[in-house]
Design a protein around this motif. Structure first.
Motif, PDB file in Angstrom:
ATOM      1  N   PRO A 285      -0.536  11.936   1.077  1.00 60.24           N
ATOM      2  CA  PRO A 285      -0.879  11.877   2.505  1.00 60.24           C
ATOM      3  C   PRO A 285      -1.815  13.009   2.913  1.00 60.24           C
ATOM      4  N   GLU A 287      -4.250  14.085   1.494  1.00 57.52           N
ATOM      5  CA  GLU A 287      -5.643  13.674   1.220  1.00 57.52           C
ATOM      6  C   GLU A 287      -5.924  12.289   1.808  1.00 57.52           C
ATOM      7  N   GLN A 288      -5.008  11.782   2.634  1.00 55.21           N
ATOM      8  CA  GLN A 288      -5.111  10.419   3.186  1.00 55.21           C
ATOM      9  C   GLN A 288      -5.255   9.381   2.074  1.00 55.21           C
ATOM     10  N   TYR A 290      -3.556   6.550  -0.136  1.00 56.11           N
ATOM     11  CA  TYR A 290      -2.482   5.542  -0.183  1.00 56.11           C
ATOM     12  C   TYR A 290      -3.135   4.259  -0.663  1.00 56.11           C
ATOM     13  N   PRO A 291      -2.355   3.309  -1.120  1.00 52.88           N
ATOM     14  CA  PRO A 291      -2.961   2.076  -1.632  1.00 52.88           C
ATOM     15  C   PRO A 291      -3.671   1.290  -0.526  1.00 52.88           C
ATOM     16  N   LEU A 292      -4.806   0.711  -0.884  1.00 49.58           N
ATOM     17  CA  LEU A 292      -5.586  -0.121   0.038  1.00 49.58           C
ATOM     18  C   LEU A 292      -5.978  -1.411  -0.680  1.00 49.58           C
ATOM     19  N   ARG A 306       2.882   5.682   0.355  1.00 51.23           N
ATOM     20  CA  ARG A 306       3.602   5.866   1.628  1.00 51.23           C
ATOM     21  C   ARG A 306       5.115   5.977   1.384  1.00 51.23           C
ATOM     22  N   TRP A 320       4.790   1.285   0.522  1.00 51.94           N
ATOM     23  CA  TRP A 320       3.631   0.431   0.802  1.00 51.94           C
ATOM     24  C   TRP A 320       3.111  -0.020  -0.553  1.00 51.94           C
TER      25      TRP A 320
END
Lengths: 347, 347
Positions: A285, A287-288, A290-292, A306, A320
């Motif tokens: 988090p 580094e922002q 997370y899976p996309l 997440r 997530w």
């Protein structure tokens, strides 16, 4: 050339979204096939597809197509599987079926190789490939199930339109363009092409995937509930689901809440997932990161992030989970089953 | 002309996405204002806005702007509220604040009129308007809370980009066009404009709204947790949240799982919701009718559907809750508070 046993392989639904991916994967993975037969409906028969530098002509699938076939990969819809899987089995083929036709058949193993590869050998002619949204979830939950046990799962999905086929992709892209240009749109495919009512998918979220059952859940939601219990081989896991289509082309995302049976340590959860086969943890988090869906598209793995503890429940964990619905959610899982089957087949 | 008391009203953030809606609503609702003052930052000062046929010039907000003002509606960001709300109170104004600045202040009522309008009279100068995603959820849950009690809430959101302001809307529409044309995109606003890392929102789902806290939740998720307990005036309700941005312009959708304290009857749940103020039930699966963001956009109500019993838990209930995030989620809720306040104000 090795002495490895080679197989006669048929791909049914070779011109569909999943079939195309299966062929690409067989090629990439250098699957040990001797003969390859590409099958489809009459409508697509005659098309040419190049595999490993050899041009194949797509043939119309019929019972006789399976003469001499060892492994048949089906992804041409439930009706085609119901009609042709028995004929293929009769002719000695083992069928890996990507439709829902045999998933809940008690004689058919329902397999996610990371979870229950051992079931493959129990097959009686057909091995079922689970629903896309189920596969990625159980793959990510298995390491936690083994370590802590799972009491319940509450999941909400964010599913890509490619799960509804190429017509749905085309509709979404075209519709989006029309909305951007300020034109009126007339939905024609989604949410369910065979049902009378259509809804706009461009810039919208449609809480319906597949038809409704009497109990208010959709078939997609019931698949996730029933298949999860079957794959985990544990009817005691409580599962409730909400399946939603969103304007994404490739990659299903899932907000998964899991209540474990025993107390857990969050750092250990991360380690278990990072060490699990087929799972990539993306969870920074600060580094922002997370899976996309856009990152998962085209990749084989299931991406998890997440990860965080429910502040009000000590055994509650939020996750997530994202994966390419056409790859791990369909073609790749099927080819993994085929590879496992092939490697275990006696010479 | 009636003998109704009339108020001097200020709108702070008059040129923003929410401020524009507030002005439109004051006009539509024929709010009993005598004087209207439209305030903004220096950057937008000087703009002309027509209200009820009268042209107003937007002025730069400063402490002196609030001389003689009875009601000040703030939606210009938390920093502006923190700086100017005290000055407005000092000058005798009652502030209805749409930012998060005072929401968790124990002296500030946090109000959704359908839930706790009675708290308005306890104000000490500022009444806080809750977060958009919280408002629509508690409005829909209140009738169930009153009848059955609520043990826990597990919610996953599908939030529109307009919640991040007009720049986020522009980015999404422009980016979507670029992706459709096959161009590379360079995200610049979302998920959080002030943070270094940006992600593509076009054809994607971003599981981050606002910054992260140490505990792994985002501020948006924490707002939903804390505000729900404060508005329901019940710290015992367990709440866990996952907030996700999706490519929708207007209208937040929410997959809400609620575990009630007592057994419930699904038909009665439908009746309670249908009879509740500000709630519209759209729940006819046989007609594929359920709430959709595109239908909710521009409307005041909170729309509820996909009502169904958790098959594995007798007190578990799944709901799909949709509302226009700029209206009930912001401007309309603020104007409702202003109307209630105005109607209760002694002559």
């Amino acid at each position: 050339m090795t002495n490895q046993k080679r197989f006669n392989v048929a791909v049914v639904g070779a011109t569909g979204a999943v079939g195309e991916q299966i062929i690409k994967l067989l090629e990439e993975r250098q699957f040990p096939f001797q003969q390859l037969k590409l099958l489809s409906s009459a409508r697509s028969a005659g098309k040419k597809i190049s595999v490993c530098g050899v041009e194949y002509t797509v043939e119309e699938a019929c019972p006789e197509s399976f003469e001499g076939i060892d492994i048949a990969l089906f992804s041409a819809g439930g009706d085609v599987s119901k009609a042709l899987v028995p004929a293929a089995i009769e002719r000695g083929a083992v069928c890996i079926d990507n439709t829902s036709a045999f998933r809940m058949d008690p004689t058919a193993p329902l397999v996610v190789p990371e979870v229950n590869a051992d079931k493959i050998k129990e097959h009686q002619g057909v091995i079922a490939n689970p629903n896309c949204s189920t596969i990625q979830m159980v793959a990510a939950l298995k390491p936690l199930y083994d370590r802590y046990g799972i009491d319940r799962i509450i999941v909400s999905t964010y599913q890509a339109v490619s799960g509804a086929g190429t017509r749905a992709i085309d509709e979404m892209l075209h519709q989006t363009k029309e909305v951007l240009e300020g034109n009126t749109v007339k939905p024609d495919v989604l949410p369910v092409s065979s049902l009378p009512v259509k809804h706009q998918i461009a810039f919208n979220a449609i809480p319906q995937i597949d038809k409704f059952q009497e109990n208010g859940f959709t078939y997609e939601e019931m698949k996730m509930i029933n298949e999860t219990k079957k794959i985990m081989d544990d009817e005691s896991i409580k599962v409730t689901t909400t399946c939603v289509r969103i304007p994404v082309v490739y990659g299903h995302s899932e907000s998964v809440y899991v209540e474990l049976k025993n107390d857990y340590d969050l750092a250990e959860v991360r380690e278990l997932l990072a060490a699990a086969p087929g799972i990539t943890v993306v969870d920074r988090p600060e580094e922002q990161a997370y899976p996309l869906a856009t990152d998962a598209a085209g990749k084989h793995d299931v991406f998890v992030g997440r990860l965080r503890r429910d502040l009000d429940h000590p055994r509650g964990l939020n996750m997530w989970i994202v994966s390419d619905n056409l790859l791990k959610g369909a073609a790749w899982n099927a080819v993994q089953i085929a590879e496992t089957f092939a490697s275990e087949r006696p010479e």
